[in-house]
Write a protein that holds these residues in place. Structure first.
Motif, PDB file in Angstrom:
ATOM      1  N   LYS A  84      63.170  89.206  25.160  1.00  0.00           N
ATOM      2  CA  LYS A  84      64.013  88.365  24.301  1.00  0.00           C
ATOM      3  C   LYS A  84      63.182  87.379  23.494  1.00  0.00           C
ATOM      4  O   LYS A  84      63.656  86.839  22.502  1.00  0.00           O
ATOM      5  CB  LYS A  84      65.049  87.633  25.145  1.00  0.00           C
ATOM      6  CG  LYS A  84      66.150  88.537  25.644  1.00  0.00           C
ATOM      7  CD  LYS A  84      67.164  87.769  26.458  1.00  0.00           C
ATOM      8  CE  LYS A  84      68.234  88.715  26.979  1.00  0.00           C
ATOM      9  NZ  LYS A  84      69.225  88.013  27.809  1.00  0.00           N
ATOM     10  N   ARG A  85      61.922  87.148  23.901  1.00  0.00           N
ATOM     11  CA  ARG A  85      61.067  86.190  23.201  1.00  0.00           C
ATOM     12  C   ARG A  85      60.137  86.831  22.173  1.00  0.00           C
ATOM     13  O   ARG A  85      59.379  86.126  21.513  1.00  0.00           O
ATOM     14  CB  ARG A  85      60.239  85.407  24.223  1.00  0.00           C
ATOM     15  CG  ARG A  85      61.098  84.493  25.087  1.00  0.00           C
ATOM     16  CD  ARG A  85      60.239  83.596  25.932  1.00  0.00           C
ATOM     17  NE  ARG A  85      59.300  84.350  26.734  1.00  0.00           N
ATOM     18  CZ  ARG A  85      59.183  84.283  28.041  1.00  0.00           C
ATOM     19  NH1 ARG A  85      59.946  83.459  28.715  1.00  0.00           N
ATOM     20  NH2 ARG A  85      58.302  85.005  28.687  1.00  0.00           N
ATOM     21  N   ILE A  86      60.181  88.156  22.034  1.00  0.00           N
ATOM     22  CA  ILE A  86      59.311  88.788  21.042  1.00  0.00           C
ATOM     23  C   ILE A  86      59.905  88.565  19.653  1.00  0.00           C
ATOM     24  O   ILE A  86      61.096  88.299  19.523  1.00  0.00           O
ATOM     25  CB  ILE A  86      59.099  90.299  21.310  1.00  0.00           C
ATOM     26  CG1 ILE A  86      60.400  91.081  21.174  1.00  0.00           C
ATOM     27  CG2 ILE A  86      58.433  90.512  22.663  1.00  0.00           C
ATOM     28  CD1 ILE A  86      60.214  92.587  21.229  1.00  0.00           C
ATOM     29  N   PRO A  87      59.076  88.664  18.619  1.00  0.00           N
ATOM     30  CA  PRO A  87      59.600  88.499  17.252  1.00  0.00           C
ATOM     31  C   PRO A  87      60.749  89.480  16.973  1.00  0.00           C
ATOM     32  O   PRO A  87      60.677  90.652  17.332  1.00  0.00           O
ATOM     33  CB  PRO A  87      58.382  88.818  16.380  1.00  0.00           C
ATOM     34  CG  PRO A  87      57.200  88.513  17.240  1.00  0.00           C
ATOM     35  CD  PRO A  87      57.630  88.874  18.637  1.00  0.00           C
ATOM     36  N   LYS A  88      61.786  88.955  16.361  1.00  0.00           N
ATOM     37  CA  LYS A  88      62.959  89.776  16.039  1.00  0.00           C
ATOM     38  C   LYS A  88      62.643  90.724  14.893  1.00  0.00           C
ATOM     39  O   LYS A  88      61.887  90.396  13.987  1.00  0.00           O
ATOM     40  CB  LYS A  88      64.146  88.892  15.655  1.00  0.00           C
ATOM     41  CG  LYS A  88      64.576  87.933  16.728  1.00  0.00           C
ATOM     42  CD  LYS A  88      65.147  88.656  17.924  1.00  0.00           C
ATOM     43  CE  LYS A  88      65.606  87.660  18.976  1.00  0.00           C
ATOM     44  NZ  LYS A  88      65.199  87.990  20.302  1.00  0.00           N
ATOM     45  N   GLY A  89      63.223  91.909  14.968  1.00  0.00           N
ATOM     46  CA  GLY A  89      63.120  92.867  13.862  1.00  0.00           C
ATOM     47  C   GLY A  89      61.896  93.740  13.890  1.00  0.00           C
ATOM     48  O   GLY A  89      61.994  94.953  13.968  1.00  0.00           O
ATOM     49  N   ALA A  90      60.709  93.131  13.846  1.00  0.00           N
ATOM     50  CA  ALA A  90      59.472  93.910  13.810  1.00  0.00           C
ATOM     51  C   ALA A  90      58.322  93.027  14.284  1.00  0.00           C
ATOM     52  O   ALA A  90      58.376  91.805  14.173  1.00  0.00           O
ATOM     53  CB  ALA A  90      59.192  94.418  12.400  1.00  0.00           C
ATOM     54  N   GLY A  91      57.295  93.684  14.796  1.00  0.00           N
ATOM     55  CA  GLY A  91      56.120  92.947  15.227  1.00  0.00           C
ATOM     56  C   GLY A  91      55.097  93.863  15.873  1.00  0.00           C
ATOM     57  O   GLY A  91      55.324  95.061  16.053  1.00  0.00           O
ATOM     58  N   ILE A  92      53.967  93.253  16.211  1.00  0.00           N
ATOM     59  CA  ILE A  92      52.906  93.951  16.943  1.00  0.00           C
ATOM     60  C   ILE A  92      52.547  93.069  18.120  1.00  0.00           C
ATOM     61  O   ILE A  92      52.252  91.877  17.949  1.00  0.00           O
ATOM     62  CB  ILE A  92      51.664  94.191  16.065  1.00  0.00           C
ATOM     63  CG1 ILE A  92      52.019  94.995  14.823  1.00  0.00           C
ATOM     64  CG2 ILE A  92      50.575  94.902  16.876  1.00  0.00           C
ATOM     65  CD1 ILE A  92      50.878  95.130  13.814  1.00  0.00           C
ATOM     66  N   VAL A  93      52.593  93.636  19.328  1.00  0.00           N
ATOM     67  CA  VAL A  93      52.263  92.884  20.536  1.00  0.00           C
ATOM     68  C   VAL A  93      51.398  93.736  21.457  1.00  0.00           C
ATOM     69  O   VAL A  93      51.475  94.967  21.434  1.00  0.00           O
ATOM     70  CB  VAL A  93      53.534  92.425  21.298  1.00  0.00           C
ATOM     71  CG1 VAL A  93      54.374  91.488  20.464  1.00  0.00           C
ATOM     72  CG2 VAL A  93      54.361  93.601  21.772  1.00  0.00           C
ATOM     73  N   ASN A 124      52.537  90.288  30.687  1.00  0.00           N
ATOM     74  CA  ASN A 124      51.333  89.944  29.928  1.00  0.00           C
ATOM     75  C   ASN A 124      51.503  90.243  28.436  1.00  0.00           C
ATOM     76  O   ASN A 124      50.645  90.841  27.809  1.00  0.00           O
ATOM     77  CB  ASN A 124      50.105  90.675  30.471  1.00  0.00           C
ATOM     78  CG  ASN A 124      49.856  90.376  31.924  1.00  0.00           C
ATOM     79  OD1 ASN A 124      50.137  89.286  32.396  1.00  0.00           O
ATOM     80  ND2 ASN A 124      49.341  91.349  32.649  1.00  0.00           N
ATOM     81  N   LEU A 125      52.604  89.803  27.881  1.00  0.00           N
ATOM     82  CA  LEU A 125      52.927  90.063  26.486  1.00  0.00           C
ATOM     83  C   LEU A 125      52.244  89.032  25.585  1.00  0.00           C
ATOM     84  O   LEU A 125      52.367  87.836  25.808  1.00  0.00           O
ATOM     85  CB  LEU A 125      54.454  89.983  26.328  1.00  0.00           C
ATOM     86  CG  LEU A 125      55.023  90.627  25.104  1.00  0.00           C
ATOM     87  CD1 LEU A 125      56.264  91.407  25.494  1.00  0.00           C
ATOM     88  CD2 LEU A 125      55.357  89.603  24.071  1.00  0.00           C
ATOM     89  N   VAL A 126      51.489  89.509  24.591  1.00  0.00           N
ATOM     90  CA  VAL A 126      50.796  88.641  23.642  1.00  0.00           C
ATOM     91  C   VAL A 126      51.182  89.087  22.230  1.00  0.00           C
ATOM     92  O   VAL A 126      50.944  90.231  21.849  1.00  0.00           O
ATOM     93  CB  VAL A 126      49.258  88.733  23.807  1.00  0.00           C
ATOM     94  CG1 VAL A 126      48.555  87.870  22.774  1.00  0.00           C
ATOM     95  CG2 VAL A 126      48.843  88.358  25.216  1.00  0.00           C
ATOM     96  N   VAL A 127      51.770  88.185  21.466  1.00  0.00           N
ATOM     97  CA  VAL A 127      52.188  88.495  20.092  1.00  0.00           C
ATOM     98  C   VAL A 127      50.965  88.484  19.181  1.00  0.00           C
ATOM     99  O   VAL A 127      50.218  87.513  19.142  1.00  0.00           O
ATOM    100  CB  VAL A 127      53.240  87.482  19.593  1.00  0.00           C
ATOM    101  CG1 VAL A 127      53.580  87.738  18.126  1.00  0.00           C
ATOM    102  CG2 VAL A 127      54.491  87.539  20.458  1.00  0.00           C
TER     103      VAL A 127
END
Length: 153
Positions: A84-93, A124-127
């Motif tokens: 729920k804390r990852i960037p909404k819509g699109a991203g790379i993590v 261990n999620l890193v945006v």
């Protein structure tokens, strides 16, 4: 005086349930038949957005990418909170995933992937990047911080 000797008991699990030893994402793609249907834990880069959800590592891009299926129904509670804390819509993590690896079919949007991981745990999620960027900018970010990059996070 008698001494008690404790002998540890070893529980033998069926081979299909035993956790895999430390493997890399590239190990999966280099020998997919060895890990097909197995529970694995790997670290990789996840690029996601509208109609794509791909796991990859720069060290083995020639082997393809895997569809990541982070089904909220199968994830543990702490993994759901992380997602729920990852960037909404699109991203790379970058993230560490524990889940079941599938090979030997096609997976994901329009069956565009040769592999799939059904995630049970994500940690261990890193945006690395929020939202969509032009491809040159994404490649610059990946070369620096993605799995297989110069300084992976």
């Amino acid at each position: 005086m008698s001494r008690l000797v404790w002998i540890p008991l070893v529980l033998l699990l069926p081979s299909s349930v035993q956790p895999q030893s430390s493997i890399t994402f590239c190990d999966l793609l280099r020998t997919p038949e060895k890990f097909n249907g197995q529970q694995v834990t790997i670290r990789a880069t996840w690029r996601y957005g509208f109609e794509w959800s791909e796991l990859y590592c720069l060290d083995c891009l020639d082997r393809g990418k895997a569809w990541l299926e982070p089904s909220f129904s199968s994830l543990d509670e702490s993994s759901r909170r992380r997602l729920k804390r990852i960037p909404k819509g699109a991203g790379i993590v970058n993230l560490t995933i524990q889940g079941t690896f599938h090979a030997g079919d096609t997976y994901g949007h329009l069956n565009g992937y040769r592999y799939e991981i059904m995630a049970d745990t994500i940690r261990n999620l890193v945006v690395l990047s929020k939202g969509m960027k032009n491809r040159n900018k994404e490649e610059e970010i990946e070369k620096r911080w993605a799995c297989g990059g110069a300084h992976p996070r």
